[in-house]
Design a protein around this motif. Structure first.
Motif, PDB file in Angstrom:
ATOM      1  N   ALA A  24       0.829  -1.206   0.000  1.00 28.30           N
ATOM      2  CA  ALA A  24       0.000   0.000   0.000  1.00 28.30           C
ATOM      3  C   ALA A  24       0.865   1.258   0.000  1.00 28.30           C
ATOM      4  O   ALA A  24       0.649   2.179  -0.801  1.00 28.30           O
ATOM      5  CB  ALA A  24      -0.933  -0.005   1.209  1.00 28.30           C
ATOM      6  N   PHE A  25       1.857   1.306   0.887  1.00 20.09           N
ATOM      7  CA  PHE A  25       2.707   2.498   0.948  1.00 20.09           C
ATOM      8  C   PHE A  25       3.564   2.634  -0.310  1.00 20.09           C
ATOM      9  O   PHE A  25       3.717   3.734  -0.862  1.00 20.09           O
ATOM     10  CB  PHE A  25       3.588   2.447   2.200  1.00 20.09           C
ATOM     11  CG  PHE A  25       2.911   2.987   3.417  1.00 20.09           C
ATOM     12  CD1 PHE A  25       2.998   4.327   3.747  1.00 20.09           C
ATOM     13  CD2 PHE A  25       2.155   2.158   4.239  1.00 20.09           C
ATOM     14  CE1 PHE A  25       2.361   4.835   4.862  1.00 20.09           C
ATOM     15  CE2 PHE A  25       1.505   2.652   5.356  1.00 20.09           C
ATOM     16  CZ  PHE A  25       1.599   3.995   5.675  1.00 20.09           C
ATOM     17  N   ARG A  26       4.137   1.531  -0.752  1.00 18.36           N
ATOM     18  CA  ARG A  26       5.003   1.590  -1.935  1.00 18.36           C
ATOM     19  C   ARG A  26       4.202   2.030  -3.173  1.00 18.36           C
ATOM     20  O   ARG A  26       4.661   2.866  -3.949  1.00 18.36           O
ATOM     21  CB  ARG A  26       5.636   0.223  -2.176  1.00 18.36           C
ATOM     22  CG  ARG A  26       6.694   0.206  -3.278  1.00 18.36           C
ATOM     23  CD  ARG A  26       7.286  -1.180  -3.459  1.00 18.36           C
ATOM     24  NE  ARG A  26       7.838  -1.689  -2.201  1.00 18.36           N
ATOM     25  CZ  ARG A  26       7.314  -2.683  -1.514  1.00 18.36           C
ATOM     26  NH1 ARG A  26       6.217  -3.288  -1.947  1.00 18.36           N
ATOM     27  NH2 ARG A  26       7.880  -3.091  -0.398  1.00 18.36           N
ATOM     28  N   THR A  27       3.011   1.466  -3.320  1.00 15.79           N
ATOM     29  CA  THR A  27       2.193   1.794  -4.484  1.00 15.79           C
ATOM     30  C   THR A  27       1.718   3.237  -4.435  1.00 15.79           C
ATOM     31  O   THR A  27       1.709   3.934  -5.452  1.00 15.79           O
ATOM     32  CB  THR A  27       0.989   0.836  -4.567  1.00 15.79           C
ATOM     33  OG1 THR A  27       1.461  -0.512  -4.543  1.00 15.79           O
ATOM     34  CG2 THR A  27       0.210   1.054  -5.850  1.00 15.79           C
ATOM     35  N   ALA A  28       1.311   3.704  -3.261  1.00 17.09           N
ATOM     36  CA  ALA A  28       0.876   5.100  -3.135  1.00 17.09           C
ATOM     37  C   ALA A  28       1.991   6.056  -3.528  1.00 17.09           C
ATOM     38  O   ALA A  28       1.763   7.059  -4.219  1.00 17.09           O
ATOM     39  CB  ALA A  28       0.417   5.380  -1.706  1.00 17.09           C
ATOM     40  N   LYS A  29       3.225   5.761  -3.094  1.00 10.12           N
ATOM     41  CA  LYS A  29       4.352   6.641  -3.404  1.00 10.12           C
ATOM     42  C   LYS A  29       4.709   6.603  -4.893  1.00 10.12           C
ATOM     43  O   LYS A  29       5.035   7.635  -5.488  1.00 10.12           O
ATOM     44  CB  LYS A  29       5.579   6.238  -2.574  1.00 10.12           C
ATOM     45  CG  LYS A  29       5.472   6.599  -1.097  1.00 10.12           C
ATOM     46  CD  LYS A  29       6.660   6.115  -0.292  1.00 10.12           C
ATOM     47  CE  LYS A  29       7.933   6.880  -0.606  1.00 10.12           C
ATOM     48  NZ  LYS A  29       7.930   8.236  -0.064  1.00 10.12           N
ATOM     49  N   LEU A  30       4.654   5.423  -5.494  1.00 14.37           N
ATOM     50  CA  LEU A  30       5.057   5.302  -6.894  1.00 14.37           C
ATOM     51  C   LEU A  30       3.960   5.737  -7.853  1.00 14.37           C
ATOM     52  O   LEU A  30       4.245   6.328  -8.902  1.00 14.37           O
ATOM     53  CB  LEU A  30       5.469   3.860  -7.200  1.00 14.37           C
ATOM     54  CG  LEU A  30       6.774   3.392  -6.568  1.00 14.37           C
ATOM     55  CD1 LEU A  30       6.985   1.903  -6.796  1.00 14.37           C
ATOM     56  CD2 LEU A  30       7.963   4.183  -7.129  1.00 14.37           C
ATOM     57  N   ARG A  31       2.725   5.438  -7.519  1.00 14.84           N
ATOM     58  CA  ARG A  31       1.605   5.801  -8.392  1.00 14.84           C
ATOM     59  C   ARG A  31       1.069   7.189  -8.088  1.00 14.84           C
ATOM     60  O   ARG A  31       0.213   7.688  -8.819  1.00 14.84           O
ATOM     61  CB  ARG A  31       0.479   4.774  -8.246  1.00 14.84           C
ATOM     62  CG  ARG A  31       0.858   3.358  -8.664  1.00 14.84           C
ATOM     63  CD  ARG A  31       1.004   3.230 -10.164  1.00 14.84           C
ATOM     64  NE  ARG A  31       1.302   1.870 -10.572  1.00 14.84           N
ATOM     65  CZ  ARG A  31       0.402   0.917 -10.791  1.00 14.84           C
ATOM     66  NH1 ARG A  31      -0.884   1.183 -10.617  1.00 14.84           N
ATOM     67  NH2 ARG A  31       0.767  -0.287 -11.170  1.00 14.84           N
ATOM     68  N   LEU A  32       1.540   7.803  -7.004  1.00 10.18           N
ATOM     69  CA  LEU A  32       1.050   9.127  -6.594  1.00 10.18           C
ATOM     70  C   LEU A  32      -0.470   9.117  -6.526  1.00 10.18           C
ATOM     71  O   LEU A  32      -1.165   9.888  -7.197  1.00 10.18           O
ATOM     72  CB  LEU A  32       1.553  10.200  -7.550  1.00 10.18           C
ATOM     73  CG  LEU A  32       3.078  10.378  -7.597  1.00 10.18           C
ATOM     74  CD1 LEU A  32       3.473  11.367  -8.680  1.00 10.18           C
ATOM     75  CD2 LEU A  32       3.612  10.827  -6.248  1.00 10.18           C
ATOM     76  N   ALA A  33      -0.990   8.240  -5.666  1.00 10.05           N
ATOM     77  CA  ALA A  33      -2.430   8.046  -5.558  1.00 10.05           C
ATOM     78  C   ALA A  33      -2.746   7.429  -4.200  1.00 10.05           C
ATOM     79  O   ALA A  33      -1.856   6.932  -3.514  1.00 10.05           O
ATOM     80  CB  ALA A  33      -2.918   7.127  -6.683  1.00 10.05           C
TER      81      ALA A  33
END
Length: 621
Positions: free
Chosen positions: A147-156
């Protein structure tokens, strides 16, 4: 014993989070209990509890915007989760990394229609880049990290759904087993730089341009020096998107502020005349104001690959971080010797600033000039100030009159443009930078939504802030003004009081009731002194600014459609007809647009003529 909740709290901290915004409930109760234990042991997260879950998610989004960190919000199952949707959509549409942790009823209840059990994965599927229910302790580590990694990479935003029984289960370090993921809390790098060959193509396009314009958005945050250096080398003018105001200091003479309905005439002229346009960290949504197809060679640099080339037929789309990409591009740029384009832009902008001051100094017979209020605020903004603005006409006045100097910050709900966000944004900014003065500008409609509640949140947490200077400017005109003008100018419909009226409230009195300074501002000439006192006061000041609802939020270029639709609205019986005509004529006369002034007066004469003739049908023409 370590529970799943204990582990999640520790893992969230490993991701660099120190503050969360939450609202309790039984669906998240075991997790809340773990938060309380961690707080008592001095190992917890700073837990901020405002008055509503929507405020939690808006605060998390604002925290991400102002700090560059992941914002975190927490709520209970169905009702709390649903309330957070608006703030999560704000994060999604403005490309912000936010993680929401929401409760759920026990695993055995899923799909059985029990109290407050709903399909939360389906609910959040549209807004989030990652949604997952944790169904076993062994799964928790991988879900949190993803969740954290995806939020940071996808900016979402990403959403973690946490069933109540899972929250209290024992947690152990995952073993190397089939179907068990052992994940990492190492934060991913986003300093992406395109290949050298692509950078050289970009340099060649910019070097060949004679009239280069940079359109800079919030995605270029942190790249201020690189943007200015590249613009100086390219002899470029700079336009900023509304959310990108803070990226380029207002003291840069060839920075012409915004483009479009909330923009400046020099920005419009740049877009109409440039031969090269470089989009830096922006998905500017108003294509009608961009160069015509074939007029300008386009380059876009952005970390959101799906937004590359979607707004303008660019010649080159570069997937990369703006700062890192510019650092690699700058050595390839050839310094321009002919700076006439850039100097002409700066000269026109100086004239536009004089025009904005003229507009601010106009007097109106039916109330204060809202431009004057924001103009006087801007003149007195202290160094390091943070300014938030709400959707509606406050955004017009923010774009037209607020000039953020180096070191200042400003923001708003951008592509979503939700009302009331200015208040939770301002409070979140104060938590992030408690030693800096914060200013919230908001309309009375937005303030009545949930904004008034947040004075209670401020009262609750005021003692935590190093300096307490917090200024709230409520633009009080008893009307949903932006929508009123949109009805006129976009659709040719008259103001509809049934929908548009806002009940008048003593906002200064409400602030005083809570122990804050409440000031009622009714005269334009008093605005400067009111702001002087507010910034000299180490506390909260609410300025109840009574302003006219009929001052037109004029675009930089008045189109025939704008004038015609406004005239149609008046012909159909706008209840504020006379005030609209008088106030619009004042503003337009100052701007020297006689054609539209005539159109507005024609609308008034036409309607009166229809009345005299007793021809009701003519009013519908």
């Amino acid at each position: 014993m370590t529970t799943v909740s204990d582990f999640i709290i520790q893992r969230v901290k490993e991701w660099g989070v120190t503050r969360v915004f939450g609202f309790p409930g039984d669906g998240i109760g075991e997790f809340d209990g773990a938060l309380g234990r961690a707080e008592r042991e001095g190992e917890g997260l700073e837990y901020i509890r405002p008055t509503h879950e929507e405020i939690c998610s808006l605060m998390a989004t604002a925290h991400a915007k102002f700090t560059g960190e992941v914002g975190v919000c927490i709520a209970t199952s169905s009702p709390g989760a649903f309330h957070m949707l608006n703030g999560l959509y704000d994060a999604s549409m403005d490309n912000q990394p936010v993680v929401a942790i929401v409760g759920q009823q026990g695993l055995a209840s899923l799909g059985t229609f029990v109290m407050q059990e709903s399909n939360l994965e389906r609910v959040f599927a549209d807004v989030a880049c990652y949604v997952q229910t944790i169904v076993s302790p062994d799964q928790a580590q991988a879900v949190i990290d993803t969740a954290f990694r995806t939020a940071k990479l996808r900016l979402a935003p990403a959403v973690i759904i946490l069933p109540h029984d899972i929250q209290g289960m024992d947690w152990h370090e995952p073993a190397p087993e089939n179907w068990v993921a052992r994940s990492s809390a190492a934060s991913p790098s986003t300093a992406i730089v395109p290949p050298e060959s692509e950078l050289q193509k970009a340099a060649d396009i910019i070097n060949a341009g004679k009239k280069v314009t940079f359109l800079v958005g919030a995605g270029a945050t942190g790249a201020t020096d690189e943007v200015i250096e590249a613009a100086n080398l390219a002899g470029a003018g700079i336009i900023t998107a509304l959310r990108g105001k803070h990226v380029v200091p207002s003291e840069i003479p060839f920075h012409t502020q915004q483009l479009g309905l909330l923009g400046s005439l020099p920005s419009l002229h740049q877009a109409e005349k440039c031969d090269t346009i470089v989009f830096l960290g922006t998905n500017y949504p108003y294509g009608q104001f961009l160069p015509k197809t074939g007029q300008a060679r386009g380059i876009q640099i952005d970390l959101k690959p799906e937004q590359l080339g979607v707004r303008y037929p660019n010649e080159l789309n570069l997937w990369g971080d703006v700062r890192a990409t510019l650092e690699a591009l700058i050595p390839l740029l050839e310094p321009k010797t002919d700076l006439s384009w850039q100097e002409g832009i700066a000269d026109e902008m100086r004239g536009w600033e004089r025009e904005m001051e003229t507009q601010a100094m106009l007097s109106y017979p039916d109330g204060g000039n809202p431009r004057r209020v924001i103009h006087e605020l801007n003149k007195r903004l202290p160094d390091g100030a943070i300014v938030t603005c709400d959707a509606g006409t406050t955004a017009d006045w923010y774009g037209a009159h607020i000039r953020l100097r180096r070191g200042m910050l400003g923001d708003m709900s951008g592509r979503l443009a939700t009302m009331l966000a200015a208040m939770p944004y301002a409070v979140a900014a104060k938590f992030a930078y408690s030693d800096r003065p914060v200013v919230c500008t908001i309309g009375d409609g937005g303030f009545q939504m949930l904004g008034m509640n947040e004075l209670i949140t401020i009262k609750k947490y005021l003692s935590r802030w190093k300096t307490k200077t917090f200024v709230i400017v409520v633009m009080h005109n008893d009307d949903l003004t932006q929508v009123s003008w949109e009805m006129r100018t976009e659709d040719g419909n008259p103001l509809w009081n049934t929908a548009q009226d806002v009940e008048s409230v003593d906002y200064a009195g409400w602030a005083s009731l809570l122990g804050f300074r409440g000031v009622t501002l009714t005269r334009d000439e008093d605005a400067g002194a009111v702001f002087d006192e507010a910034f000299a006061f180490d506390g909260v000041t609410l300025i109840d600014a009574h302003v006219s609802k009929n001052v037109p939020p004029l675009p930089p270029h008045i189109t025939a459609e704008f004038a015609l639709n406004t005239a149609k609205a008046l012909l159909k019986g706008d209840p504020s007809e006379l005030a609209v005509i008088v106030d619009s004529a004042e503003a337009l006369a100052a701007e020297g647009v006689e054609r539209v002034k005539g159109a507005l007066h024609l609308g008034g004469r036409g309607r009166r003529a229809a009345r005299r003739d007793g021809d009701a049908g003519r009013e519908d023409d």
